[in-house]
Design a protein around this motif. Structure first.
Motif, PDB file in Angstrom:
ATOM      1  N   GLU A  94       0.800  -1.261  -0.082  1.00  0.00           N
ATOM      2  CA  GLU A  94       0.104   0.190  -0.078  1.00  0.00           C
ATOM      3  C   GLU A  94       0.949   1.217  -0.100  1.00  0.00           C
ATOM      4  OE1 GLU A  94      -3.249   0.191   2.961  1.00  0.00           O
ATOM      5  OE2 GLU A  94      -3.213  -2.153   2.926  1.00  0.00           O
ATOM      6  N   VAL A  95       1.852   1.190   0.763  1.00  0.00           N
ATOM      7  CA  VAL A  95       2.587   2.396   0.830  1.00  0.00           C
ATOM      8  C   VAL A  95       3.472   2.868  -0.461  1.00  0.00           C
ATOM      9  CG1 VAL A  95       4.958   3.391   2.098  1.00  0.00           C
ATOM     10  CG2 VAL A  95       3.287   2.104   3.391  1.00  0.00           C
ATOM     11  N   VAL A  96       4.016   1.772  -1.060  1.00  0.00           N
ATOM     12  CA  VAL A  96       4.667   1.983  -2.453  1.00  0.00           C
ATOM     13  C   VAL A  96       3.641   2.280  -3.406  1.00  0.00           C
ATOM     14  CG1 VAL A  96       6.304   0.902  -4.256  1.00  0.00           C
ATOM     15  CG2 VAL A  96       6.594   0.239  -1.810  1.00  0.00           C
ATOM     16  N   GLY A  97       2.382   1.524  -3.300  1.00  0.00           N
ATOM     17  CA  GLY A  97       1.381   1.849  -4.278  1.00  0.00           C
ATOM     18  C   GLY A  97       1.010   3.190  -4.090  1.00  0.00           C
ATOM     19  N   ASP A  98       0.928   3.968  -3.133  1.00  0.00           N
ATOM     20  CA  ASP A  98       0.529   5.338  -3.000  1.00  0.00           C
ATOM     21  C   ASP A  98       1.549   6.182  -3.716  1.00  0.00           C
ATOM     22  OD1 ASP A  98      -1.891   5.061  -1.856  1.00  0.00           O
ATOM     23  OD2 ASP A  98      -1.330   5.969   0.011  1.00  0.00           O
ATOM     24  N   GLU A  99       2.891   5.868  -3.725  1.00  0.00           N
ATOM     25  CA  GLU A  99       3.943   6.771  -4.051  1.00  0.00           C
ATOM     26  C   GLU A  99       3.983   6.386  -5.527  1.00  0.00           C
ATOM     27  OE1 GLU A  99       6.462   8.397  -2.785  1.00  0.00           O
ATOM     28  OE2 GLU A  99       6.116   7.873  -0.749  1.00  0.00           O
ATOM     29  N   LEU A 100       3.270   5.195  -6.124  1.00  0.00           N
ATOM     30  CA  LEU A 100       3.300   5.210  -7.516  1.00  0.00           C
ATOM     31  C   LEU A 100       2.132   5.757  -8.275  1.00  0.00           C
ATOM     32  CD1 LEU A 100       4.609   1.628  -8.200  1.00  0.00           C
ATOM     33  CD2 LEU A 100       5.893   3.786  -7.988  1.00  0.00           C
ATOM     34  N   ASP A 101       1.050   6.052  -7.282  1.00  0.00           N
ATOM     35  CA  ASP A 101      -0.096   6.598  -7.744  1.00  0.00           C
ATOM     36  C   ASP A 101       0.345   8.121  -8.103  1.00  0.00           C
ATOM     37  OD1 ASP A 101      -1.718   4.396  -7.678  1.00  0.00           O
ATOM     38  OD2 ASP A 101      -2.520   4.855  -5.757  1.00  0.00           O
ATOM     39  N   GLY A 102       1.275   8.734  -7.269  1.00  0.00           N
ATOM     40  CA  GLY A 102       1.328  10.115  -7.379  1.00  0.00           C
ATOM     41  C   GLY A 102       2.458  10.204  -8.743  1.00  0.00           C
ATOM     42  N   PHE A 103       2.560   9.235  -9.413  1.00  0.00           N
ATOM     43  CA  PHE A 103       3.492   9.244 -10.863  1.00  0.00           C
ATOM     44  C   PHE A 103       3.143  10.570 -11.532  1.00  0.00           C
ATOM     45  CE2 PHE A 103       4.963   8.179 -14.699  1.00  0.00           C
ATOM     46  CZ  PHE A 103       6.288   7.815 -14.633  1.00  0.00           C
ATOM     47  N   ASN A 144      13.806  -6.476  -4.589  1.00  0.00           N
ATOM     48  CA  ASN A 144      14.781  -5.760  -3.856  1.00  0.00           C
ATOM     49  C   ASN A 144      14.690  -4.264  -3.995  1.00  0.00           C
ATOM     50  OD1 ASN A 144      14.848  -7.979  -1.970  1.00  0.00           O
ATOM     51  ND2 ASN A 144      17.100  -8.377  -2.494  1.00  0.00           N
ATOM     52  N   ALA A 145      14.576  -4.039  -5.278  1.00  0.00           N
ATOM     53  CA  ALA A 145      14.703  -2.642  -6.063  1.00  0.00           C
ATOM     54  C   ALA A 145      13.874  -2.650  -7.237  1.00  0.00           C
ATOM     55  CB  ALA A 145      16.252  -2.286  -6.099  1.00  0.00           C
ATOM     56  N   LEU A 146      13.449  -1.453  -7.422  1.00  0.00           N
ATOM     57  CA  LEU A 146      12.589  -1.128  -8.759  1.00  0.00           C
ATOM     58  C   LEU A 146      12.595   0.052  -9.005  1.00  0.00           C
ATOM     59  CD1 LEU A 146       8.946  -2.263  -7.649  1.00  0.00           C
ATOM     60  CD2 LEU A 146      10.250  -3.116  -9.730  1.00  0.00           C
ATOM     61  N   VAL A 147      12.793   0.406 -10.519  1.00  0.00           N
ATOM     62  CA  VAL A 147      12.733   1.949 -11.215  1.00  0.00           C
ATOM     63  C   VAL A 147      11.221   1.721 -11.930  1.00  0.00           C
ATOM     64  CG1 VAL A 147      13.616   3.543 -12.735  1.00  0.00           C
ATOM     65  CG2 VAL A 147      14.923   2.140 -10.865  1.00  0.00           C
ATOM     66  N   VAL A 148      10.478   2.845 -11.742  1.00  0.00           N
ATOM     67  CA  VAL A 148       9.184   2.731 -12.357  1.00  0.00           C
ATOM     68  C   VAL A 148       9.144   4.102 -13.150  1.00  0.00           C
ATOM     69  CG1 VAL A 148       6.621   2.500 -12.228  1.00  0.00           C
ATOM     70  CG2 VAL A 148       8.136   1.519 -10.589  1.00  0.00           C
ATOM     71  N   ARG A 149       9.033   3.939 -14.516  1.00  0.00           N
ATOM     72  CA  ARG A 149       8.833   5.071 -15.216  1.00  0.00           C
ATOM     73  C   ARG A 149       7.420   4.873 -16.083  1.00  0.00           C
ATOM     74  NH1 ARG A 149      14.206   3.149 -16.325  1.00  0.00           N
ATOM     75  NH2 ARG A 149      15.736   4.705 -15.676  1.00  0.00           N
ATOM     76  N   HIS A 150       6.552   4.253 -15.646  1.00  0.00           N
ATOM     77  CA  HIS A 150       5.216   4.153 -16.609  1.00  0.00           C
ATOM     78  C   HIS A 150       4.068   4.209 -15.465  1.00  0.00           C
ATOM     79  CE1 HIS A 150       2.163   2.274 -19.041  1.00  0.00           C
ATOM     80  NE2 HIS A 150       3.193   2.259 -20.143  1.00  0.00           N
ATOM     81  N   PRO A 151       2.866   4.978 -15.697  1.00  0.00           N
ATOM     82  CA  PRO A 151       2.030   5.242 -14.817  1.00  0.00           C
ATOM     83  C   PRO A 151       1.152   3.760 -14.492  1.00  0.00           C
ATOM     84  CG  PRO A 151       1.411   6.228 -17.028  1.00  0.00           C
ATOM     85  CD  PRO A 151       2.874   5.706 -17.297  1.00  0.00           C
TER      86      PRO A 151
END
Lengths: 206, 206
Positions: free
Chosen positions: A70-79, A120-127
């Motif tokens: 949920e925490v990371v999901g919120d971060e990505l929702d703000g993409f 262990n680690a991710l980079v996300v560049r897509h909404p």
């Protein structure tokens, strides 16, 4: 690059109880977090800690005690078009070079798999990408990326694959660590014991 | 590059006895060896197997039942200026890309550390280097290189760090394997079981 570093600070590293008491485990966990923050910055990242309890480190800390997904999901929702990275706080072997490979790999989603099927680690560049950290999350993340039409790449790094959860992981910190976490273990009397099979970590005193 | 692939074929993979009988373990070990040979060739290497018992694979096989350190030591004693690589036969996750990084890294001695302090792959370009595979061999190899005045580099690769010895290693083959070894496991009924902690490998039938 914004780099979210989730940190479980309330009861960290319970599987290390055979080696350390609760205060020691928290100390050790914070030393790993500090090493990760240093490595992130040296690789050009801008770290922000999200912790389930307050922790004092040289980075902004937001307290949020919801589950990791949920925490990371919120971060990505703000993409907003800028890439977002997520790097676990217990990657005690992470170096600036390993993280730079992660940050610089070109794909909509870049993952560093952890041992045992983790991410262990991710980079996300897509909404359209989202995370699911339950179970064998690297399999889920491959699938989620494919279903969302994202290009997906994995970074082949032992230094990002080892998250420190169990006594056997301490061997890796002693052999390959270069920062505070290794120093902390040495000061706590943890050393390698060379037998005939795989090497083990032992603690001389408590 | 000449690539020596040591293979223990007499009683391979005894720590996988909870999953497989002796014939199955040998079958699985040979499937990993074949994957490694394919990956070595695809990375531009010229593989030569040294085994403690005859084994039928598409590569030259020399039978030599001495300990690993002696067998590899003899290979290095024959150093004639051409680099020699040593790649373990149980690196079921090895890809041509990971091995190419190993072969192309520029140093007198290049090592791919294994989990638990091991040395899973080496490239040697200096006559004074020698091997010692007992215990935490990566520490010994760092020291031997330094004492011999050799430059030393390590390749940061999860795919070269995982050697398949124990049931927990089967998880990595199922999640990341791309060759015969993964197929062999699937055909044998081995699958992932997702619990709440780290994912486990289980076997459905024997």
């Amino acid at each position: 690059m914004r780099v979210v570093v989730p940190f479980g600070g309330r009861e960290p590293k319970t599987r290390l109880a055979p080696f350390f008491d609760a205060d020691e485990r928290r100390d050790f966990a914070v030393s790993m977090l500090r090493d990760v923050l240093d490595a992130v910055r040296a690789a050009g990242g801008d770290p922000a800690v999200v912790a389930d309890a307050p922790v004092s480190v040289e980075a902004p800390v937001a307290v949020d005690d919801r589950p990791l997904t949920e925490v990371v999901g919120d971060e990505l929702d703000g993409f907003d078009g800028d890439p977002v990275a997520v790097v676990m706080a217990d990657l005690a072997l992470a170096t600036p070079a390993a993280l730079a490979r992660l940050f610089e790999t070109d794909a909509d989603v870049v993952a560093a798999p952890g041992l045992g099927g983790g991410t262990n680690a991710l980079v996300v560049r897509h909404p359209e990408f989202s995370v699911d950290y339950h179970g064998a999350s690297i399999l889920d993340h491959r699938r989620i990326a494919r279903d969302a039409g994202c290009s997906f790449a994995e970074v082949d790094s032992m230094r990002l694959a080892v998250d420190v959860d169990e006594p056997s992981d301490l061997v890796e910190v002693l052999v390959h660590g270069e920062g505070r976490a290794r120093e902390w273990l040495v000061d706590a009397g943890v050393r390698l014991e060379r037998g005939t099979g795989r090497v083990e970590a032992v603690r001389e005193r408590r």
